[in-house]
Design a protein around this motif. Sequence first.
Motif, PDB file in Angstrom:
ATOM      1  N   GLN A  93     -71.011 100.712 -13.606  1.00  0.00           N
ATOM      2  CA  GLN A  93     -72.254  99.978 -13.852  1.00  0.00           C
ATOM      3  C   GLN A  93     -72.726 100.195 -15.287  1.00  0.00           C
ATOM      4  O   GLN A  93     -73.161  99.272 -15.952  1.00  0.00           O
ATOM      5  N   GLN A 150     -74.122  95.099 -16.038  1.00  0.00           N
ATOM      6  CA  GLN A 150     -74.493  93.875 -15.330  1.00  0.00           C
ATOM      7  C   GLN A 150     -74.156  94.043 -13.848  1.00  0.00           C
ATOM      8  O   GLN A 150     -73.590  95.040 -13.460  1.00  0.00           O
ATOM      9  N   THR A 151     -74.508  93.062 -13.067  1.00  0.00           N
ATOM     10  CA  THR A 151     -74.102  93.126 -11.661  1.00  0.00           C
ATOM     11  C   THR A 151     -72.598  92.888 -11.590  1.00  0.00           C
ATOM     12  O   THR A 151     -72.025  92.195 -12.430  1.00  0.00           O
ATOM     13  N   GLN A 165     -66.726  93.760  -6.436  1.00  0.00           N
ATOM     14  CA  GLN A 165     -67.425  94.193  -5.228  1.00  0.00           C
ATOM     15  C   GLN A 165     -66.455  94.257  -4.045  1.00  0.00           C
ATOM     16  O   GLN A 165     -66.492  95.200  -3.263  1.00  0.00           O
TER      17      GLN A 165
END
Length: 184
Positions: free
Chosen positions: A165, A170-171, A177
């Motif tokens: 992270q 950023q995401t 994910q």
Amino acid sequence: LQRMLSIAVEVDGSPTCSSRKIADDIFPFILNIPLRSQREALLNTMQSQLLRCRLLELLFQHSCDVPTTSSMSLEKILYFLSHSSVLPQFQDETAIWQRWDEMLQYLSLLLMSYQTFPLAEHLRRSLSDRMDLVIQKAKPRLQDSDDISQLDIQLKMNDFISRMQEALGQTFPPQIQEKLFMLK
């Protein structure tokens, strides 16, 4: 090529030693493969789990600031999770998140390869010894360093996610994910 490499590992009385020798010879060439798709094709099609595991181990050792000398185990995979930086900059220009994505892909592949051979242990033995183990229906022996707790895994994963992270700022893209979920 993959079949020849697999046979080369198998013909030795000690597949572990032959896989180490072959991996040490092949590893510099893997570092020079320019495209991720080419590196993944080589590693994904490798017929010898023992050789693939050793090559991935070398790749992660190469990406650690402080390499470890411990033998391959679940504990060592957690060490790589904590101490590996993104994999070495290959010749292709990729975004930083794609390099993290490739690292996650290889961590998962290393874990799958490791679970196939050391936990079953049979691939570490010569072909003739292996047949005897199969006939006897011998149970695999776990190493002491394979006894890790859920808490260890959770702490290392949390540390890894925070490092990623911080680096990405950023995401996470959906690909990352998904790979994080699979790795857990």
